[in-house]
Scaffold this motif. Structure first.
Motif, PDB file in Angstrom:
ATOM      1  N   GLN A 189      42.915  89.394  90.725  1.00  0.00           N
ATOM      2  CA  GLN A 189      42.610  90.798  90.477  1.00  0.00           C
ATOM      3  C   GLN A 189      41.171  90.957  89.983  1.00  0.00           C
ATOM      4  OE1 GLN A 189      45.565  91.893  87.592  1.00  0.00           O
ATOM      5  NE2 GLN A 189      47.073  92.413  89.137  1.00  0.00           N
ATOM      6  N   ILE A 190      40.637  92.128  90.241  1.00  0.00           N
ATOM      7  CA  ILE A 190      39.341  92.530  89.707  1.00  0.00           C
ATOM      8  C   ILE A 190      39.586  93.563  88.614  1.00  0.00           C
ATOM      9  CG2 ILE A 190      37.215  93.813  90.241  1.00  0.00           C
ATOM     10  CD1 ILE A 190      37.140  90.957  91.226  1.00  0.00           C
ATOM     11  N   ASP A 191      38.836  93.463  87.549  1.00  0.00           N
ATOM     12  CA  ASP A 191      39.046  94.351  86.402  1.00  0.00           C
ATOM     13  C   ASP A 191      38.770  95.815  86.756  1.00  0.00           C
ATOM     14  OD1 ASP A 191      39.528  93.983  83.322  1.00  0.00           O
ATOM     15  OD2 ASP A 191      38.013  95.566  83.531  1.00  0.00           O
ATOM     16  N   ARG A 192      39.468  96.702  86.077  1.00  0.00           N
ATOM     17  CA  ARG A 192      39.291  98.135  86.320  1.00  0.00           C
ATOM     18  C   ARG A 192      37.895  98.619  85.972  1.00  0.00           C
ATOM     19  NH1 ARG A 192      44.936 100.371  83.603  1.00  0.00           N
ATOM     20  NH2 ARG A 192      46.379  99.374  85.087  1.00  0.00           N
ATOM     21  N   SER A 193      37.198  97.871  85.144  1.00  0.00           N
ATOM     22  CA  SER A 193      35.851  98.282  84.747  1.00  0.00           C
ATOM     23  C   SER A 193      34.832  98.134  85.871  1.00  0.00           C
ATOM     24  CB  SER A 193      35.389  97.463  83.535  1.00  0.00           C
ATOM     25  OG  SER A 193      35.329  96.082  83.859  1.00  0.00           O
ATOM     26  N   TYR A 194      35.205  97.427  86.951  1.00  0.00           N
ATOM     27  CA  TYR A 194      34.282  97.262  88.077  1.00  0.00           C
ATOM     28  C   TYR A 194      33.943  98.616  88.678  1.00  0.00           C
ATOM     29  CZ  TYR A 194      33.039  96.661  92.999  1.00  0.00           C
ATOM     30  OH  TYR A 194      32.438  96.764  94.233  1.00  0.00           O
ATOM     31  N   LYS A 195      32.637  98.870  88.900  1.00  0.00           N
ATOM     32  CA  LYS A 195      32.167 100.143  89.416  1.00  0.00           C
ATOM     33  C   LYS A 195      31.497  99.937  90.774  1.00  0.00           C
ATOM     34  CE  LYS A 195      31.484 102.428  84.951  1.00  0.00           C
ATOM     35  NZ  LYS A 195      32.324 101.447  84.247  1.00  0.00           N
ATOM     36  N   ILE A 201      30.079  95.073  96.134  1.00  0.00           N
ATOM     37  CA  ILE A 201      31.056  93.983  96.152  1.00  0.00           C
ATOM     38  C   ILE A 201      31.182  93.432  94.737  1.00  0.00           C
ATOM     39  CG2 ILE A 201      31.416  91.596  96.902  1.00  0.00           C
ATOM     40  CD1 ILE A 201      32.131  93.397  99.065  1.00  0.00           C
ATOM     41  N   PRO A 202      32.389  93.195  94.233  1.00  0.00           N
ATOM     42  CA  PRO A 202      32.540  92.615  92.889  1.00  0.00           C
ATOM     43  C   PRO A 202      32.059  91.171  92.841  1.00  0.00           C
ATOM     44  CG  PRO A 202      34.669  92.830  93.960  1.00  0.00           C
ATOM     45  CD  PRO A 202      33.684  93.502  94.850  1.00  0.00           C
ATOM     46  N   SER A 203      32.003  90.630  91.641  1.00  0.00           N
ATOM     47  CA  SER A 203      31.535  89.258  91.439  1.00  0.00           C
ATOM     48  C   SER A 203      32.449  88.563  90.435  1.00  0.00           C
ATOM     49  CB  SER A 203      30.098  89.255  90.917  1.00  0.00           C
ATOM     50  OG  SER A 203      30.037  89.814  89.613  1.00  0.00           O
ATOM     51  N   LEU A 204      32.106  87.307  90.118  1.00  0.00           N
ATOM     52  CA  LEU A 204      32.907  86.558  89.147  1.00  0.00           C
ATOM     53  C   LEU A 204      32.989  87.273  87.806  1.00  0.00           C
ATOM     54  CD1 LEU A 204      31.787  82.849  89.740  1.00  0.00           C
ATOM     55  CD2 LEU A 204      34.041  83.834  90.201  1.00  0.00           C
ATOM     56  N   ALA A 205      31.923  87.960  87.446  1.00  0.00           N
ATOM     57  CA  ALA A 205      31.902  88.659  86.165  1.00  0.00           C
ATOM     58  C   ALA A 205      32.915  89.802  86.114  1.00  0.00           C
ATOM     59  CB  ALA A 205      30.501  89.209  85.893  1.00  0.00           C
ATOM     60  N   ASP A 206      33.409  90.223  87.281  1.00  0.00           N
ATOM     61  CA  ASP A 206      34.342  91.349  87.337  1.00  0.00           C
ATOM     62  C   ASP A 206      35.804  90.913  87.382  1.00  0.00           C
ATOM     63  OD1 ASP A 206      32.330  93.449  87.540  1.00  0.00           O
ATOM     64  OD2 ASP A 206      31.915  92.610  89.534  1.00  0.00           O
ATOM     65  N   LEU A 207      36.070  89.603  87.327  1.00  0.00           N
ATOM     66  CA  LEU A 207      37.445  89.134  87.372  1.00  0.00           C
ATOM     67  C   LEU A 207      38.237  89.667  86.189  1.00  0.00           C
ATOM     68  CD1 LEU A 207      37.292  85.366  88.418  1.00  0.00           C
ATOM     69  CD2 LEU A 207      37.749  87.364  89.836  1.00  0.00           C
ATOM     70  N   ARG A 208      39.500  89.987  86.450  1.00  0.00           N
ATOM     71  CA  ARG A 208      40.389  90.422  85.371  1.00  0.00           C
ATOM     72  C   ARG A 208      41.101  89.187  84.832  1.00  0.00           C
ATOM     73  NH1 ARG A 208      45.436  94.676  86.009  1.00  0.00           N
ATOM     74  NH2 ARG A 208      45.982  94.804  83.810  1.00  0.00           N
ATOM     75  N   LEU A 209      40.625  88.685  83.700  1.00  0.00           N
ATOM     76  CA  LEU A 209      41.174  87.453  83.146  1.00  0.00           C
ATOM     77  C   LEU A 209      41.507  87.625  81.667  1.00  0.00           C
ATOM     78  CD1 LEU A 209      38.767  84.816  84.746  1.00  0.00           C
ATOM     79  CD2 LEU A 209      41.142  85.232  85.353  1.00  0.00           C
TER      80      LEU A 209
END
Length: 235
Positions: A189-195, A201-209
């Motif tokens: 999943q990608i975190d909801r904060s990704y804009k 395109i999202p990146s590793l920093a946007d992972l929902r962990l």
């Protein structure tokens, strides 16, 4: 057939319906699917993800790769993982889906929606709450090089207190992949904060962990958003 709303909105409707009617989520999803003209929620989801054809990842992967497939809900990450398994099976490779998200029946319905006829042998489907890194490596022990395994999905590995932290499980999977030549892919999943307006395109920093994973845990990553897909090497 055109959906009345994007898949993520239909998922939200199902959750609200389940809460309002005090019914299980799968029943609410079935009602939403029926309203959209589908016999099952899994068929609706497969239809939604067909809007974008991302091709195949398999020729771009090497034995022993650890692949991350990440996107927000409804952008095709599960379809891409299932397509990877179907392509592997078509080449005569062993292919295994470890799903903490779907039942065996639901996963098979999604495979059938993507391929008709299914390749022989069909991908194996393991759907049990016991799935963790040790379970996966024990199940795949003795598999030939080039075997493809997909984990659906990464975050759920970290939900049981009886299993090691996610970082340790990822290291176990990484070590196993390198030693055996099995290609291991994890849907994330990608975190909801990704804009999307800030980065297409999202990146590793946007992972929902809930917990961090080790640096360079994955050798390749595939990020998806709004029909765009980007595969990149991480090592």
């Amino acid at each position: 057939m055109r959906l009345s709303a994007p898949i993520y909105q239909l998922k939200r409707r199902a959750k609200l319906l389940a809460r309002e009617q005090n019914i299980p989520l799968y029943q609410a999803q079935a009602r939403i699917a029926a309203n959209e003209g589908f016999l099952a929620w899994s068929l609706l989801a497969a239809h939604a993800s067909k809007k974008a054809d991302f091709g195949t990842l398999l020729p771009q992967l090497s034995n022993g790769d650890m692949l991350l497939i990440a996107a927000r809900p409804g952008h095709g990450k599960t379809r891409l993982g299932l397509r990877l398994l179907l392509d592997a099976a078509s080449e005569g490779r062993r292919s295994v889906l470890f799903s903490l998200e779907y039942t065996e029946r639901e996963a098979m319905e999604r495979f059938c929606a993507l391929a008709d006829p299914l390749p022989e042998p069909t991908p194996e489907i393991i759907a049990t709450d016991d799935i963790c890194a040790d379970y996966i490596t024990n199940y795949l022990a003795g598999s030939p090089e080039g075997t493809v395994a997909v984990i659906d999905y990464l975050q759920i590995l970290d939900q049981r207190r009886s299993t090691p932290p996610l970082s340790e499980q990822v290291e176990v999977l990484k070590t196993f992949a390198r030693k055996t030549g099995v290609i291991m892919a994890a849907i994330s999943q990608i975190d909801r904060s990704y804009k999307p307006e800030a980065a297409s395109i999202p990146s590793l920093a946007d992972l929902r962990l809930p917990n961090p994973i080790p640096p360079r845990a994955f050798s390749k990553a595939c990020f998806l958003n709004a029909g765009e897909v980007r595969l990149q090497s991480l090592i």
